[in-house]
Scaffold this active site. Structure first.
Site, mmCIF file in Angstrom:
data_model
loop_
_atom_site.group_PDB
_atom_site.id
_atom_site.type_symbol
_atom_site.label_atom_id
_atom_site.label_comp_id
_atom_site.label_asym_id
_atom_site.label_seq_id
_atom_site.Cartn_x
_atom_site.Cartn_y
_atom_site.Cartn_z
ATOM 1 N N PHE A 141 -40.863 15.864 6.546
ATOM 2 C CA PHE A 141 -40.574 16.117 5.129
ATOM 3 C C PHE A 141 -39.569 15.085 4.645
ATOM 4 O O PHE A 141 -38.481 14.975 5.196
ATOM 5 C CB PHE A 141 -40.018 17.527 4.900
ATOM 6 C CG PHE A 141 -39.753 17.801 3.441
ATOM 7 C CD1 PHE A 141 -40.761 18.297 2.621
ATOM 8 C CD2 PHE A 141 -38.516 17.537 2.875
ATOM 9 C CE1 PHE A 141 -40.540 18.521 1.270
ATOM 10 C CE2 PHE A 141 -38.287 17.760 1.519
ATOM 11 C CZ PHE A 141 -39.295 18.255 0.715
ATOM 12 N N ASP A 226 -34.061 9.384 8.568
ATOM 13 C CA ASP A 226 -33.801 10.300 7.454
ATOM 14 C C ASP A 226 -32.856 11.379 7.974
ATOM 15 O O ASP A 226 -33.258 12.281 8.707
ATOM 16 C CB ASP A 226 -35.121 10.907 6.966
ATOM 17 C CG ASP A 226 -34.902 11.890 5.809
ATOM 18 O OD1 ASP A 226 -33.742 12.291 5.565
ATOM 19 O OD2 ASP A 226 -35.897 12.276 5.166
ATOM 20 N N LYS A 255 -27.924 15.823 1.170
ATOM 21 C CA LYS A 255 -27.563 17.232 1.005
ATOM 22 C C LYS A 255 -26.054 17.552 0.960
ATOM 23 O O LYS A 255 -25.554 17.919 -0.091
ATOM 24 C CB LYS A 255 -28.295 18.085 2.034
ATOM 25 C CG LYS A 255 -29.789 18.201 1.671
ATOM 26 C CD LYS A 255 -30.548 19.124 2.564
ATOM 27 C CE LYS A 255 -31.890 19.485 1.980
ATOM 28 N NZ LYS A 255 -32.998 18.587 2.313
HETATM 29 C C1 LIG Z 1 -34.099 17.894 1.559
HETATM 30 C C2 LIG Z 1 -34.663 16.709 2.253
HETATM 31 C C3 LIG Z 1 -35.174 15.619 1.531
HETATM 32 C C4 LIG Z 1 -35.242 15.617 0.019
HETATM 33 O O1 LIG Z 1 -33.980 15.685 -0.561
HETATM 34 P P1 LIG Z 1 -33.807 16.178 -2.093
HETATM 35 O O2 LIG Z 1 -32.344 16.080 -2.324
HETATM 36 O O3 LIG Z 1 -34.362 17.552 -2.170
HETATM 37 O O4 LIG Z 1 -34.561 15.226 -2.938
HETATM 38 C C5 LIG Z 1 -35.635 14.532 2.251
HETATM 39 N N1 LIG Z 1 -35.599 14.498 3.590
HETATM 40 C C6 LIG Z 1 -35.110 15.529 4.313
HETATM 41 C C7 LIG Z 1 -35.071 15.425 5.808
HETATM 42 C C8 LIG Z 1 -34.644 16.670 3.675
HETATM 43 O O5 LIG Z 1 -34.192 17.706 4.399
#
Ligand SMILES: *Cc1c(COP(=O)(O)O)cnc(C)c1O
Length: 409
Positions: A141, A226, A255
């Site tokens: 994701f 990520d 986050k």
């Molecule tokens: C939450 C998340 C995203 C997206 O971040 P947003 O701030 O919701 O746009 C991307 N990658 C990972 C691993 C995430 O947990």
């Protein structure tokens, strides 16, 4: 307004993208939230890993109040006091050199993918087509905008919006052979979550992560980690990749970065970052003085309160207590995670458990249908863990009774 009133109004007025839990929150303090009826909840989700210092932390409130009175926004046409200071801190903890600030995680991913393409173009050898393909992982994701979605390996998110941004291929999760088979001279970057979050708290194997590093290094491609969910102390290290002894070329964070305000960042190695020139990328809001000042306070607080060690200690305790629960119920498949990024895989859907826990005043969520996910604030105590375990024991006992009676029938 009451919960019923808000619910009715939203149902009429909002684009229907969310299936919310029936709770109207009014205030928070520490690891607790209170709803409109004055009921207290223990927050083991932190707004999906965002409120990492809990609610109303004095350091966050101080930084917010001070900066709110001085300056909120100037745009990236001008200088302010906090971007360089925050970038210096982020470079120091990540082992990388330069930073671009965004407003969210998905924007950090978008920018990272653009940067990988720009870098490949700049460093393509004469006469050769630049590397362009991104290898991402199945079950990943990375966000909801088009390129981030194109790199998200889950059909349920992608299917309604096809065709997506071209140039992404998916590698089977933790399958080294598949990675080797798909890595060729067209690949400019491999994008991984060191621990998949939405995908169900699934860590990469050491072998897979190391292979991705070796292939990209040898092939002059980039390794992008990520760390939007797993980064910034969540796993008991500044970044999850440290547990593997791997240094990526690009790292995305978001986050918890500004402890509740929207802020994300792309961190990159010097040579990679210099593939962007003025005008190639930008944002109106990203890296504003308010969010950056709070993010500095957030990182300072982690050090001052020694939260890295605390996340390791309390996280270890939490997972040990969950392992005890696992021994009692055969429908608990596995307890996974590192630090305070914790998942419990079930042999049944987790939705009803989340609802029952909420009714008893404990907030968690369920991801990937069958994985209970816990992302508590870094300030959580062993006693609060005990309270959550006690609630889960009640809920699990109820589920177990249901399972047994269903089997008899
Ligand atoms: C939450 C998340 C995203 C997206 O971040 P947003 O701030 O919701 O746009 C991307 N990658 C990972 C691993 C995430 O947990």
């Amino acid at each position: 307004m009451t919960l019923a009133g808000v619910k009715r109004a939203e149902a009429e007025l909002l684009v229907p993208t969310y299936d919310r839990q029936p709770v109207l929150f009014r205030r928070g303090r520490g690891c607790y939230l209170w709803d409109a009826a004055g009921r207290r909840y223990l927050d083991f989700l932190s707004g999906i890993g965002v409120n990492a210092l809990g609610h109303g932390h004095p350091a966050v409130r101080r930084a917010l109040a001070a900066q709110a009175g001085r300056l909120l926004h100037v745009s990236n046409l001008f200088y302010h006091d906090y971007q360089a200071a925050l970038a210096r801190r982020l470079a120091k903890i990540s082992g990388l050199d330069r930073v671009f600030f965004t407003n969210s995680g998905t924007e950090a991913i978008e920018g990272a993918l653009k940067l990988a393409r720009a870098y490949a173009r700049l460093h393509s050898s004469n006469g050769h087509k630049p590397r362009w393909r991104i290898l991402a992982l199945e079950n990943s994701f990375h966000g909801r905008t088009f390129a981030a979605l194109a790199a998200t390996g889950q059909k349920k998110y992608r299917a309604p919006f096809a065709p997506l941004v071209p140039g992404v291929r998916f590698v089977r999760f933790n399958d080294v052979r598949d990675l080797e088979r798909q890595f060729d001279s067209s690949v400019c970057a491999i994008l991984v979550e060191p621990i998949q979050g939405e995908g169900g708290i699934q860590p990469l194997t050491r072998e897979f992560f190391a292979r991705a590093r070796a292939l990209t290094r040898r092939g002059n491609a980039l390794l992008i980690a990520d760390e939007i969910q797993s980064g910034l102390c969540r796993t008991g290290r500044w970044f999850a990749y440290e547990h593997y002894g791997i240094q990526p070329d690009i790292v995305t964070v978001a986050k918890p970065l500004a402890a509740g305000l929207p802020l994300g960042a792309i961190l990159a190695r010097e040579r990679v970052a210099l593939a962007f020139h003025p005008g190639m990328h930008g944002t109106t809001f990203g890296g504003g003085p308010l969010a950056c000042a709070v993010a500095l306070a957030f990182l300072e607080t982690i050090e001052r309160e020694r939260l890295l060690a605390r996340v390791r200690r309390v996280g270890g305790y939490f997972r040990a207590r969950l392992e005890e629960l696992k021994k009692k119920y055969d429908w608990i498949r596995e307890v996974r995670g590192l630090g305070l990024m914790v998942g419990v895989e079930l042999a049944l859907p987790g939705k009803a458990i989340v609802r029952e826990a909420l009714a008893r005043g404990v907030i968690l969520n369920c991801t990937h249908d069958t994985v209970l996910r816990f992302l508590p604030p870094y300030i959580v105590t062993e006693r609060q863990v005990d309270n959550v375990i006690a609630t889960l024991e009640e809920v699990f006992a109820g589920v177990d009774a249901e399972q047994r009676s269903a089997k008899k029938k």
